[in-house]
Structure formats: C-alpha cells, structure tokens
Design a protein around this motif. Sequence first.
Motif, mmCIF file in Angstrom:
data_model
loop_
_atom_site.group_PDB
_atom_site.id
_atom_site.type_symbol
_atom_site.label_atom_id
_atom_site.label_comp_id
_atom_site.label_asym_id
_atom_site.label_seq_id
_atom_site.Cartn_x
_atom_site.Cartn_y
_atom_site.Cartn_z
ATOM 1 N N LEU A 72 0.827 -1.202 0.000
ATOM 2 C CA LEU A 72 0.000 0.000 0.000
ATOM 3 C C LEU A 72 0.863 1.256 0.000
ATOM 4 C CD1 LEU A 72 -2.628 1.637 0.357
ATOM 5 C CD2 LEU A 72 -2.424 1.246 2.812
ATOM 6 N N HIS A 73 1.938 1.245 0.783
ATOM 7 C CA HIS A 73 2.840 2.394 0.834
ATOM 8 C C HIS A 73 3.461 2.644 -0.538
ATOM 9 C CE1 HIS A 73 3.429 1.313 5.369
ATOM 10 N NE2 HIS A 73 2.215 1.769 5.104
ATOM 11 N N ASP A 74 3.881 1.577 -1.205
ATOM 12 C CA ASP A 74 4.474 1.722 -2.540
ATOM 13 C C ASP A 74 3.448 2.269 -3.541
ATOM 14 O OD1 ASP A 74 6.809 0.691 -1.507
ATOM 15 O OD2 ASP A 74 6.417 -1.354 -2.204
ATOM 16 N N ALA A 75 2.221 1.733 -3.486
ATOM 17 C CA ALA A 75 1.174 2.200 -4.399
ATOM 18 C C ALA A 75 0.823 3.657 -4.121
ATOM 19 C CB ALA A 75 -0.063 1.316 -4.275
ATOM 20 N N LEU A 76 0.791 4.042 -2.844
ATOM 21 C CA LEU A 76 0.495 5.433 -2.489
ATOM 22 C C LEU A 76 1.580 6.370 -2.996
ATOM 23 C CD1 LEU A 76 -1.170 7.576 -1.013
ATOM 24 C CD2 LEU A 76 0.049 6.964 1.089
ATOM 25 N N PHE A 77 2.840 5.974 -2.851
ATOM 26 C CA PHE A 77 3.945 6.800 -3.346
ATOM 27 C C PHE A 77 3.856 6.978 -4.863
ATOM 28 C CE2 PHE A 77 8.229 6.999 -5.199
ATOM 29 C CZ PHE A 77 8.674 8.191 -4.626
ATOM 30 N N LYS A 78 3.567 5.894 -5.584
ATOM 31 C CA LYS A 78 3.439 5.988 -7.041
ATOM 32 C C LYS A 78 2.253 6.873 -7.423
ATOM 33 C CE LYS A 78 5.291 1.332 -7.555
ATOM 34 N NZ LYS A 78 4.941 -0.091 -7.756
ATOM 35 N N GLN A 79 1.160 6.742 -6.670
ATOM 36 C CA GLN A 79 -0.019 7.547 -6.964
ATOM 37 C C GLN A 79 0.250 9.026 -6.757
ATOM 38 O OE1 GLN A 79 -3.486 5.793 -7.614
ATOM 39 N NE2 GLN A 79 -3.109 7.646 -8.817
ATOM 40 N N MET A 84 -8.337 14.902 -8.253
ATOM 41 C CA MET A 84 -9.218 13.789 -7.905
ATOM 42 C C MET A 84 -9.237 12.742 -9.011
ATOM 43 S SD MET A 84 -12.490 15.440 -5.909
ATOM 44 C CE MET A 84 -12.872 16.621 -7.204
ATOM 45 N N ASP A 85 -9.308 13.189 -10.251
ATOM 46 C CA ASP A 85 -9.386 12.239 -11.358
ATOM 47 C C ASP A 85 -8.083 11.465 -11.524
ATOM 48 O OD1 ASP A 85 -10.978 11.308 -13.766
ATOM 49 O OD2 ASP A 85 -9.136 11.979 -14.721
ATOM 50 N N SER A 86 -6.946 12.153 -11.419
ATOM 51 C CA SER A 86 -5.656 11.468 -11.565
ATOM 52 C C SER A 86 -5.381 10.553 -10.383
ATOM 53 C CB SER A 86 -4.524 12.492 -11.711
ATOM 54 O OG SER A 86 -4.392 13.274 -10.540
ATOM 55 N N PHE A 87 -5.871 10.932 -9.193
ATOM 56 C CA PHE A 87 -5.645 10.108 -8.012
ATOM 57 C C PHE A 87 -6.540 8.872 -8.028
ATOM 58 C CE2 PHE A 87 -5.070 9.211 -3.476
ATOM 59 C CZ PHE A 87 -3.744 9.559 -3.304
ATOM 60 N N LEU A 88 -7.649 8.933 -8.768
ATOM 61 C CA LEU A 88 -8.564 7.802 -8.869
ATOM 62 C C LEU A 88 -8.388 7.032 -10.173
ATOM 63 C CD1 LEU A 88 -11.801 9.566 -7.567
ATOM 64 C CD2 LEU A 88 -10.491 7.819 -6.361
ATOM 65 N N ILE A 89 -7.359 7.336 -10.945
ATOM 66 C CA ILE A 89 -7.195 6.743 -12.267
ATOM 67 C C ILE A 89 -7.118 5.220 -12.177
ATOM 68 C CG2 ILE A 89 -4.666 6.928 -12.194
ATOM 69 C CD1 ILE A 89 -4.771 7.517 -15.198
ATOM 70 N N SER A 124 -10.552 1.033 0.903
ATOM 71 C CA SER A 124 -11.326 2.020 0.159
ATOM 72 C C SER A 124 -11.686 3.221 1.028
ATOM 73 C CB SER A 124 -12.592 1.377 -0.399
ATOM 74 O OG SER A 124 -13.430 0.915 0.648
ATOM 75 N N LEU A 125 -11.959 3.003 2.303
ATOM 76 C CA LEU A 125 -12.255 4.129 3.199
ATOM 77 C C LEU A 125 -11.017 4.993 3.416
ATOM 78 C CD1 LEU A 125 -14.534 2.431 5.881
ATOM 79 C CD2 LEU A 125 -15.219 4.024 4.077
ATOM 80 N N ILE A 126 -9.869 4.355 3.584
ATOM 81 C CA ILE A 126 -8.621 5.111 3.735
ATOM 82 C C ILE A 126 -8.329 5.888 2.452
ATOM 83 C CG2 ILE A 126 -6.125 4.888 4.027
ATOM 84 C CD1 ILE A 126 -6.690 2.436 5.785
ATOM 85 N N TYR A 127 -8.548 5.254 1.317
ATOM 86 C CA TYR A 127 -8.381 5.887 0.007
ATOM 87 C C TYR A 127 -9.257 7.135 -0.094
ATOM 88 C CZ TYR A 127 -7.446 5.582 -5.066
ATOM 89 O OH TYR A 127 -7.024 5.810 -6.354
ATOM 90 N N PHE A 128 -10.509 6.999 0.306
ATOM 91 C CA PHE A 128 -11.466 8.101 0.273
ATOM 92 C C PHE A 128 -11.019 9.260 1.169
ATOM 93 C CE2 PHE A 128 -15.392 9.913 2.227
ATOM 94 C CZ PHE A 128 -15.856 10.592 1.118
ATOM 95 N N LEU A 129 -10.547 8.947 2.361
ATOM 96 C CA LEU A 129 -10.112 9.984 3.295
ATOM 97 C C LEU A 129 -8.854 10.694 2.802
ATOM 98 C CD1 LEU A 129 -10.739 8.174 6.714
ATOM 99 C CD2 LEU A 129 -12.106 9.991 5.667
ATOM 100 N N PHE A 133 -6.315 15.717 0.767
ATOM 101 C CA PHE A 133 -5.514 16.467 -0.194
ATOM 102 C C PHE A 133 -6.340 17.540 -0.895
ATOM 103 C CE2 PHE A 133 -2.431 13.022 0.203
ATOM 104 C CZ PHE A 133 -1.239 13.723 0.122
ATOM 105 N N CYS A 134 -7.601 17.245 -1.184
ATOM 106 C CA CYS A 134 -8.457 18.253 -1.805
ATOM 107 C C CYS A 134 -8.642 19.439 -0.862
ATOM 108 C CB CYS A 134 -9.807 17.654 -2.180
ATOM 109 S SG CYS A 134 -9.760 16.551 -3.605
ATOM 110 N N TRP A 135 -8.813 19.165 0.408
ATOM 111 C CA TRP A 135 -8.964 20.250 1.384
ATOM 112 C C TRP A 135 -7.682 21.073 1.480
ATOM 113 C CZ3 TRP A 135 -6.609 21.373 6.144
ATOM 114 C CH2 TRP A 135 -7.245 22.380 6.888
#
Length: 290
Positions: free
Chosen positions: A62-69, A218-223, A263-268, A273-275
């Motif tokens: 998850l950490h690796d995927a978050l860094f890439k995202q 939001m769109d690029s982060f949810l790609i 998915s909840l962590i992803y949403f938060l 970041f949007c805020w």
Amino acid sequence: MNKWRNNRAWFLVLPVFVIVAFSAIIPLMTVVNYSVQDIFGPGQRFFVGIEWFKEVLLDQRLHDALFKQLAFSGLVLLIEMPLGIIIALMMPKKGWTSSACLVILALPLLIPWNVIGTIWIIFTRPDIGLFGAFINSTGIAFDHTASGVDAWITLMLMEVWHWTPLVALLAYAGLRAIPEAYYQAAKIDGASAWAIFRFIQLPKMRGVLTIALLLRFMDSFLIYAEPFVLTGGGPGNATTFLSIYLVKIAVGQFDLGPAAAFSLIYFLIILLFCWLFYQALQAVGTGDKS
C-alpha cells in the motif's frame, strides 16, 4: 398557509435525497460495515473492529502504491496546469477560429477512458505503433510493456493528451470573463504582457483554476481504466496505483474486509488532499474578487 407553501419546496429536494441515498450513502454504509467484519461467506461473519485498518496501514505494498499515486498525480498537475493556461492564452478570442479551436480541443475529452488506453497501446507499440516505431527507429529501445520508465512515460503522455484540454477550456472561460476595461487600463499604463498576466489574468482565473486543480487531482488520483488497459499495473508493479491495488484485493483475492478498509482510507486521503489544495489556493494571491 404561507409557511406550508414555503416548506412544500422541500418536496422537490426529496428525489435528490433518495438518489443520493441509493447511489452514495447506502453503499458507503455497506463498505463501513464490511471494514469492521471478517466475512467467510453468507451469514458467516465476525466483528473484528479496526483490525483490517491496522493491517492495511502497515501493508508495504500500500505504501508503494500510495507513493506511485502521489508521484503520478503531482507530475500530472505540474504539466497540465501550466500547459493548459498557455494553450488558453494562445487561443483566439473571437471569430470562427475560436469556435473551431474549442471543438478540436474538446475532442479528446469525448473519448471513453478504456478506448484511450487501447488507442495508446496501438500508438506506442514498438513494431507498428506510429510513436513506438518512430522512437525505436532513432535507436532508442522503447517498450512500455517491458520497461517501467517507458510505461510511466506512456502513461504521462496519455494523461496529458487526454485531460490538458479540460484545464485549457476552464482557463479560457476564465479569460473570456475578464472585462475589456481591465486590458484598456493596462494598455494606458503601459503594462507588459507578463504584468497583465500576473496582476489581471491570473487573479481573475483563480476560481476556475481552483476547480481545474481539484478536478484533475481527484481524477488522476482515482485513475484506473487507462493504466489497467495499457499496462495492467505492470511491468511488474511499476504502474500499480492505489486503484489497481484495491481492485486486486477486492476482486482478485476477494478479501472484502481489507478492501473495504482500504477504500475508506483511500477516500479519506482524497478528501484530505483536496482540502489542503483548496486552502492553499485560497491563501495564495488574494486577487480581485469583484
């Protein structure tokens, strides 16, 4: 009677509440329910509290995927925002050429996401693809299916080509909303093109640029569709972003509990970041709000 008439307007809002409840609130509550249970099958579930959240937060994948995202979204914003503003500044302001530019610019936005991935698979193929074959003819070995760097380059080019027009259209709308009196006053004062952009155009575009920044983040982060079709998350895990990793957990492994917590962590994360982006844009450059 007047009070009843005023309150009757709320009945017009009820369909919206019903639609939102079935499309967002109820699914969200279902995900929350799954995130605190260990599900073995129909009727076989056990309450585990925050166990899945701990497991997901400590997952190195998850950490690796978050860094890439974050890297992908950051690069997308750094390229698309300035490029979109430059394109908007270069577009004609009136006449048929303006309408033609707007139509041509909007064409990439009309293509479905999965079709975009297929187009770029063919376009970047090293044997028959126009881009891939041309790059390889220069002596540079380019293959997005074998090289992580090439896969990232292809994804970035595809994302910039697909979504920069959205930023340009929003920026162009902001430019067209600026009264001509501002430009006339700047001309009288002898302001340079940079001064006009810095003190007139950029502050007046701050609202639409805020919308563009939030939408594109939001769109690029949810790609999901584009990298899934283009690389499937590969080669290896080079383009395994959060969305692809989440689908692997939920669909590939069918681990509903960890997937729900993920998915909840992803949403938060997206909300956070949007805020932050919104607060930063509101604090930088007060501009003219009239």
